[in-house]
Scaffold this motif. Structure first.
Motif, PDB file in Angstrom:
ATOM      1  N   THR A  96      13.497  -3.441   5.484  1.00 23.18           N
ATOM      2  CA  THR A  96      12.144  -3.594   4.962  1.00 23.18           C
ATOM      3  C   THR A  96      11.255  -2.515   5.571  1.00 23.18           C
ATOM      4  OG1 THR A  96      11.601  -5.145   6.725  1.00 23.18           O
ATOM      5  CG2 THR A  96      12.404  -6.083   4.648  1.00 23.18           C
ATOM      6  N   GLY A  97      10.053  -2.432   5.032  1.00 20.98           N
ATOM      7  CA  GLY A  97       9.112  -1.488   5.594  1.00 20.98           C
ATOM      8  C   GLY A  97       8.635  -0.480   4.575  1.00 20.98           C
ATOM      9  N   PRO A  98       7.699   0.376   4.978  1.00 26.55           N
ATOM     10  CA  PRO A  98       7.096   1.328   4.041  1.00 26.55           C
ATOM     11  C   PRO A  98       8.071   2.384   3.541  1.00 26.55           C
ATOM     12  CG  PRO A  98       6.370   1.766   6.288  1.00 26.55           C
ATOM     13  CD  PRO A  98       7.113   0.476   6.324  1.00 26.55           C
ATOM     14  N   LEU A  99       9.115   2.718   4.311  1.00 24.24           N
ATOM     15  CA  LEU A  99      10.053   3.742   3.850  1.00 24.24           C
ATOM     16  C   LEU A  99      10.777   3.300   2.582  1.00 24.24           C
ATOM     17  CD1 LEU A  99      11.695   5.173   7.100  1.00 24.24           C
ATOM     18  CD2 LEU A  99       9.946   6.183   5.655  1.00 24.24           C
ATOM     19  N   LYS A 100      11.174   2.063   2.523  1.00 27.63           N
ATOM     20  CA  LYS A 100      11.873   1.554   1.343  1.00 27.63           C
ATOM     21  C   LYS A 100      10.942   1.534   0.134  1.00 27.63           C
ATOM     22  CE  LYS A 100      12.514  -2.784   0.723  1.00 27.63           C
ATOM     23  NZ  LYS A 100      12.947  -4.201   0.829  1.00 27.63           N
ATOM     24  N   ASP A 101       9.731   1.054   0.312  1.00 26.40           N
ATOM     25  CA  ASP A 101       8.785   0.987  -0.806  1.00 26.40           C
ATOM     26  C   ASP A 101       8.391   2.379  -1.282  1.00 26.40           C
ATOM     27  OD1 ASP A 101       8.877  -1.744  -0.387  1.00 26.40           O
ATOM     28  OD2 ASP A 101       7.145  -1.732   0.963  1.00 26.40           O
ATOM     29  N   LEU A 102       8.114   3.275  -0.338  1.00 27.25           N
ATOM     30  CA  LEU A 102       7.729   4.630  -0.702  1.00 27.25           C
ATOM     31  C   LEU A 102       8.892   5.378  -1.338  1.00 27.25           C
ATOM     32  CD1 LEU A 102       5.453   6.743  -0.563  1.00 27.25           C
ATOM     33  CD2 LEU A 102       6.349   7.421   1.668  1.00 27.25           C
ATOM     34  N   GLY A 103      10.103   5.177  -0.816  1.00 26.25           N
ATOM     35  CA  GLY A 103      11.265   5.868  -1.361  1.00 26.25           C
ATOM     36  C   GLY A 103      11.573   5.460  -2.789  1.00 26.25           C
ATOM     37  N   LEU A 104      11.465   4.160  -3.103  1.00 26.15           N
ATOM     38  CA  LEU A 104      11.778   3.703  -4.456  1.00 26.15           C
ATOM     39  C   LEU A 104      10.777   4.228  -5.469  1.00 26.15           C
ATOM     40  CD1 LEU A 104      13.517   1.988  -6.341  1.00 26.15           C
ATOM     41  CD2 LEU A 104      11.999   0.061  -5.860  1.00 26.15           C
ATOM     42  N   VAL A 105       9.492   4.159  -5.162  1.00 25.57           N
ATOM     43  CA  VAL A 105       8.487   4.580  -6.132  1.00 25.57           C
ATOM     44  C   VAL A 105       8.567   6.084  -6.362  1.00 25.57           C
ATOM     45  CG1 VAL A 105       6.649   4.916  -4.425  1.00 25.57           C
ATOM     46  CG2 VAL A 105       6.060   4.339  -6.772  1.00 25.57           C
ATOM     47  N   LEU A 106       8.860   6.863  -5.327  1.00 30.38           N
ATOM     48  CA  LEU A 106       8.997   8.304  -5.511  1.00 30.38           C
ATOM     49  C   LEU A 106      10.260   8.638  -6.307  1.00 30.38           C
ATOM     50  CD1 LEU A 106       7.934   9.721  -2.017  1.00 30.38           C
ATOM     51  CD2 LEU A 106       6.634   9.754  -4.140  1.00 30.38           C
ATOM     52  N   PHE A 107      11.346   7.942  -6.031  1.00 24.75           N
ATOM     53  CA  PHE A 107      12.618   8.212  -6.715  1.00 24.75           C
ATOM     54  C   PHE A 107      12.486   7.930  -8.207  1.00 24.75           C
ATOM     55  CE2 PHE A 107      16.857   7.000  -8.170  1.00 24.75           C
ATOM     56  CZ  PHE A 107      17.612   8.080  -7.729  1.00 24.75           C
ATOM     57  N   VAL A 108      11.967   6.767  -8.553  1.00 24.86           N
ATOM     58  CA  VAL A 108      11.827   6.396  -9.968  1.00 24.86           C
ATOM     59  C   VAL A 108      10.758   7.254 -10.639  1.00 24.86           C
ATOM     60  CG1 VAL A 108      11.235   4.521 -11.556  1.00 24.86           C
ATOM     61  CG2 VAL A 108      12.622   4.057  -9.536  1.00 24.86           C
ATOM     62  N   GLY A 109       9.641   7.468  -9.961  1.00 24.51           N
ATOM     63  CA  GLY A 109       8.529   8.190 -10.574  1.00 24.51           C
ATOM     64  C   GLY A 109       8.825   9.646 -10.835  1.00 24.51           C
ATOM     65  N   MET A 110       9.550  10.310  -9.941  1.00 26.69           N
ATOM     66  CA  MET A 110       9.848  11.729 -10.146  1.00 26.69           C
ATOM     67  C   MET A 110      10.800  11.929 -11.320  1.00 26.69           C
ATOM     68  SD  MET A 110      10.132  13.065  -6.194  1.00 26.69           S
ATOM     69  CE  MET A 110      10.358  14.785  -6.658  1.00 26.69           C
ATOM     70  N   ILE A 111      11.791  11.074 -11.442  1.00 28.37           N
ATOM     71  CA  ILE A 111      12.703  11.167 -12.590  1.00 28.37           C
ATOM     72  C   ILE A 111      11.966  10.850 -13.881  1.00 28.37           C
ATOM     73  CG2 ILE A 111      14.781  10.199 -13.628  1.00 28.37           C
ATOM     74  CD1 ILE A 111      15.884   9.766 -10.846  1.00 28.37           C
ATOM     75  N   ALA A 112      11.133   9.803 -13.866  1.00 26.66           N
ATOM     76  CA  ALA A 112      10.360   9.453 -15.062  1.00 26.66           C
ATOM     77  C   ALA A 112       9.380  10.557 -15.433  1.00 26.66           C
ATOM     78  CB  ALA A 112       9.620   8.140 -14.837  1.00 26.66           C
ATOM     79  N   PRO A 158       0.807  -1.226   0.000  1.00 30.19           N
ATOM     80  CA  PRO A 158       0.000   0.000   0.000  1.00 30.19           C
ATOM     81  C   PRO A 158       0.836   1.270   0.000  1.00 30.19           C
ATOM     82  CG  PRO A 158      -0.940  -1.589   1.503  1.00 30.19           C
ATOM     83  CD  PRO A 158       0.351  -2.184   1.030  1.00 30.19           C
ATOM     84  N   ALA A 159       2.013   1.241   0.628  1.00 28.73           N
ATOM     85  CA  ALA A 159       2.896   2.406   0.566  1.00 28.73           C
ATOM     86  C   ALA A 159       3.342   2.678  -0.867  1.00 28.73           C
ATOM     87  CB  ALA A 159       4.114   2.187   1.468  1.00 28.73           C
ATOM     88  N   THR A 160       3.551   1.618  -1.628  1.00 27.67           N
ATOM     89  CA  THR A 160       3.910   1.779  -3.038  1.00 27.67           C
ATOM     90  C   THR A 160       2.769   2.425  -3.813  1.00 27.67           C
ATOM     91  OG1 THR A 160       5.260  -0.216  -2.877  1.00 27.67           O
ATOM     92  CG2 THR A 160       4.750   0.579  -5.085  1.00 27.67           C
ATOM     93  N   LEU A 161       1.547   2.000  -3.532  1.00 28.53           N
ATOM     94  CA  LEU A 161       0.391   2.571  -4.210  1.00 28.53           C
ATOM     95  C   LEU A 161       0.237   4.059  -3.879  1.00 28.53           C
ATOM     96  CD1 LEU A 161      -2.075   2.085  -5.996  1.00 28.53           C
ATOM     97  CD2 LEU A 161      -3.341   1.416  -3.940  1.00 28.53           C
ATOM     98  N   ILE A 162       0.459   4.416  -2.634  1.00 25.75           N
ATOM     99  CA  ILE A 162       0.379   5.828  -2.247  1.00 25.75           C
ATOM    100  C   ILE A 162       1.438   6.651  -2.974  1.00 25.75           C
ATOM    101  CG2 ILE A 162       0.670   7.424  -0.311  1.00 25.75           C
ATOM    102  CD1 ILE A 162      -0.494   5.232   1.490  1.00 25.75           C
ATOM    103  N   GLY A 163       2.655   6.119  -3.030  1.00 25.16           N
ATOM    104  CA  GLY A 163       3.713   6.823  -3.745  1.00 25.16           C
ATOM    105  C   GLY A 163       3.435   6.953  -5.229  1.00 25.16           C
ATOM    106  N   MET A 164       2.795   5.949  -5.805  1.00 23.68           N
ATOM    107  CA  MET A 164       2.484   6.002  -7.229  1.00 23.68           C
ATOM    108  C   MET A 164       1.455   7.088  -7.535  1.00 23.68           C
ATOM    109  SD  MET A 164       1.679   2.756  -9.654  1.00 23.68           S
ATOM    110  CE  MET A 164       3.273   2.134  -9.156  1.00 23.68           C
ATOM    111  N   LEU A 165       0.467   7.225  -6.689  1.00 21.40           N
ATOM    112  CA  LEU A 165      -0.498   8.313  -6.877  1.00 21.40           C
ATOM    113  C   LEU A 165       0.189   9.674  -6.726  1.00 21.40           C
ATOM    114  CD1 LEU A 165      -3.561   6.887  -4.926  1.00 21.40           C
ATOM    115  CD2 LEU A 165      -3.200   6.942  -7.401  1.00 21.40           C
ATOM    116  N   THR A 166       1.186   9.739  -5.858  1.00 18.21           N
ATOM    117  CA  THR A 166       1.923  10.991  -5.670  1.00 18.21           C
ATOM    118  C   THR A 166       2.707  11.364  -6.918  1.00 18.21           C
ATOM    119  OG1 THR A 166       2.119  10.508  -3.304  1.00 18.21           O
ATOM    120  CG2 THR A 166       3.608  12.176  -4.225  1.00 18.21           C
TER     121      THR A 166
END
Length: 416
Positions: free
Chosen positions: A292-308, A214-222
């Protein structure tokens, strides 16, 4: 001081000032320009390769879904959280002897609770064993270890609802951009850029092997909101530049769109760098230190998504908009007219002259004759009429054919 010295002394500060201009200012004013729109086929090929790799990772490796989407077992136990709690608990769970626990997720909740998420366990045989292992590790009674089962059907329902919400979001965004810019092609280009960012981010998740939570999904919407904002900024500058396009014959639609991209390029780069730096710190902290945890999932999706998002808004959305606009008859005719005018200017500057057709004149190489032969002897001596040729005939005013011409009078007639 002479005029030449004065001009040189006054132009020197101007040259020095122009040399001190920043790259952003020079891009905005057009002193320098990157041919981003002109090389759009290169960006299409590059993006196609990246998307193909992402889709291949999704097909062959698959997406590791968290238990919130795929179902699983959730255990929570009270303990005093330390820096070694997560590693020690993961080692204890994997050493329990139960099979297929490699994807176990261990996180901490506050400073007094540890959370363990595993695959779906058998309630009769495997759940009691897991409770015993966790209780022994934290030093409590097995009854104090809370257990909850997340069914696969519930996870499938959540996934379906998430996809519906994403579809509604894309449709509403498309309508909003259409209404704001009054241009359907801009909304289509923006949605294509958003889909590009989605596929790329999910493909990176599948390629690296991170769990989609779910943290990944939140980051993706962001990142969808971030990418959309960047695209709208570029399109707003494009609309400003092409206003009154058909009233001039100096620049094409593609040239004005390319100028808009150059004008906002430095802004997009600076915004991306400022946003990515704290996200990168979040990713490093969640990946290297927490594991592990939401920080890693949220950090990766934001990092990749902002550059993309920054990449797609500059190199995908605007070039795609230009390609769709060039299919309109008015834009195509205007482009051809500008190109014809540009080629004419280039021909004049090169010193070549187009052949000029000289109109023929019926009086070419003719001489004005006296009115009659009999009265030629009585005529006063007058200067000879000029010889009218093709080169000089064009300088004489044209006399209408129905206008009566004066007749020369002889000396005898004038005496009467």
């Amino acid at each position: 001081m002479s005029d030449t010295e004065l001009n040189e002394s006054t132009s020197a500060p101007n040259k020095a000032a122009s040399g001190r201009k920043s790259i952003a200012n020079r891009l905005y004013t057009g002193d320098i320009s990157l041919n981003i729109v002109g090389l759009r086929k290169r960006w299409y090929v590059m993006s196609g390769i990246i998307i193909a790799i992402a889709l291949a990772a999704l097909v062959f490796r698959g997406l590791a879904l968290g238990i919130e989407f795929s179902g699983g077992a959730d255990f929570q136990a009270p303990t005093r959280v330390t820096t070694q709690t997560v590693d020690e608990m993961r080692a204890a769970v994997q050493g329990s002897g139960l099979p297929d626990l490699g994807d176990t997720t261990v996180t901490t909740m506050g400073d007094n609770t540890v959370r363990i998420q595993t695959r779906t366990l058998d309630p009769q045989t495997e759940v009691p064993v897991m409770r015993e292992v966790i209780a022994e590790q934290v030093g409590v009674d097995p009854d104090q270890v809370a257990y909850s089962l997340i069914g696969a059907s519930w996870g499938k329902q959540i996934t379906q609802q998430g996809l519906i919400a994403l579809g509604v979001f894309l449709v509403l965004v498309m309508l909003l951009i259409w209404v704001y810019f009054r241009d359907l092609k801009m909304s289509i280009a923006a949605i294509v850029a958003l889909l590009h960012d989605l596929v790329l981010t999910i493909g990176i998740y599948a390629l690296i092997g991170f769990t989609f939570t779910p943290a990944t999904l939140i980051g993706m919407l962001t990142i969808l909101g971030y990418s959309l904002y960047d695209t709208v900024v570029v399109f707003d500058k494009v609309r400003e530049n092409v206003r009154g396009l058909h009233d001039q014959r100096r620049s094409t639609y593609a040239a004005l769109a390319n100028k808009a991209v150059n004008q906002v390029l430095i802004r997009s780069i600076n915004t991306t760098i400022i946003g990515v730096l704290p996200v990168a710190a979040l990713l490093v902290a969640g990946w290297l230190y927490l594991g592990t945890g939401p920080l890693k999932d949220l950090g990766l999706v934001l990092f990749v998504g902002m550059i993309a998002g920054a990449y797609s808004s500059v190199l995908i959305a605007t070039p795609l908009l230009v390609d769709m606009k060039m299919r309109e008859p008015e834009i195509r005719e205007h482009t051809e007219a500008v190109e014809r005018g540009t080629s004419g200017v280039a021909t004049r500057r090169s010193g070549r002259r187009e052949p000029v057709e000289v109109p023929t004149d019926p009086v070419e190489d003719s001489v004005v004759e006296p009115a009659d032969d009999d009265a030629s002897d009585d005529l006063e001596t007058e200067p000879a009429a000029p010889r009218i040729t093709t080169s000089t005939a064009q300088q004489w005013p044209t006399i209408p054919a129905d206008r009566q011409q004066p007749r020369r009078q002889t000396r005898s007639e004038r005496k009467k």
